[in-house]
Scaffold this motif. Structure first.
Motif, PDB file in Angstrom:
ATOM      1  N   HIS A  45       0.800  -1.220   0.000  1.00 47.49           N
ATOM      2  CA  HIS A  45       0.000   0.000   0.000  1.00 47.49           C
ATOM      3  C   HIS A  45       0.839   1.279   0.000  1.00 47.49           C
ATOM      4  N   ILE A  46       1.777   1.405   0.912  1.00 47.52           N
ATOM      5  CA  ILE A  46       2.594   2.634   1.002  1.00 47.52           C
ATOM      6  C   ILE A  46       3.423   2.825  -0.271  1.00 47.52           C
ATOM      7  N   GLY A  47       4.042   1.763  -0.754  1.00 39.64           N
ATOM      8  CA  GLY A  47       4.835   1.857  -1.980  1.00 39.64           C
ATOM      9  C   GLY A  47       4.005   2.280  -3.168  1.00 39.64           C
ATOM     10  N   LEU A  48       2.766   1.784  -3.248  1.00 38.97           N
ATOM     11  CA  LEU A  48       1.878   2.183  -4.341  1.00 38.97           C
ATOM     12  C   LEU A  48       1.539   3.666  -4.263  1.00 38.97           C
ATOM     13  N   ILE A  49       1.283   4.145  -3.067  1.00 41.29           N
ATOM     14  CA  ILE A  49       0.976   5.574  -2.906  1.00 41.29           C
ATOM     15  C   ILE A  49       2.159   6.414  -3.375  1.00 41.29           C
TER      16      ILE A  49
END
Length: 175
Positions: free
Chosen positions: A26-30
């Motif tokens: 999730h964080i990497g995608l953001i």
């Protein structure tokens, strides 16, 4: 985490296992989407949409063709670009270069990742390392980094440009 096992579990009636993949990416995608979209709010929306699309398309995922992360980030890139096209954002040469740079880490092999980490550690002054790590690896905004370092926002922006230039020079042989 054995992604293949998690994917197999999801496809065999345990959809709650998808939370493990969401937590991991999730964080990497953001961060990835923010590079494309230009702002955090849109990036969060695109990342969420990507995770939903990936869940819906999971039966079509082929681990023989790509790693899950590569497949997921490709969905994110396409979702972001579709959004930008629909909203008629004009691309500049700099945008295109940044898009290429934003997607590159997804495809890096372990040896190349090690070289990138080594180059980040070698940045001078050491504050550049902190800025790169905070922004790209911890998902912090320029504003958060500026507050953390008690520096003006413009200083963080300038330092980021200089750090990227050093990294570009240090890693020019990688690809």
């Amino acid at each position: 985490m054995n992604e293949q096992k998690i994917i197999k579990d999801i496809l065999h009636g345990k959809p709650d296992r998808y939370a493990d993949l969401v937590e991991r990416y999730h964080i990497g995608l953001i961060i990835h989407c923010e590079h494309i979209m230009g702002n955090r709010d849109d990036a969060e929306d695109i990342a969420q949409e990507t995770l939903i699309k990936a869940f819906d398309k999971l039966p079509k995922f082929d681990s023989n063709r790509a790693r899950f992360s590569t497949w997921l980030y490709k969905i994110a890139t396409n979702t972001a670009l579709d959004y930008l096209r629909k909203h008629k954002r004009q691309f500049t040469v700099e945008d295109i270069e940044e898009l290429a740079g934003a997607t590159e880490p997804t495809y890096l092999e372990d040896a190349e990742r090690a070289e990138v980490r080594k180059a980040v550690i070698a940045l001078t002054p050491p504050e550049y390392r902190h800025i790169i790590e905070a922004y790209y690896w911890q998902g912090k905004s320029y504003k958060q980094i500026a507050a953390e370092l008690d520096k003006p926002l413009n200083t963080i922006s300038s330092s980021m440009r200089r750090a990227k230039a050093q990294l570009k020079e240090a890693l020019s042989w990688v690809r």
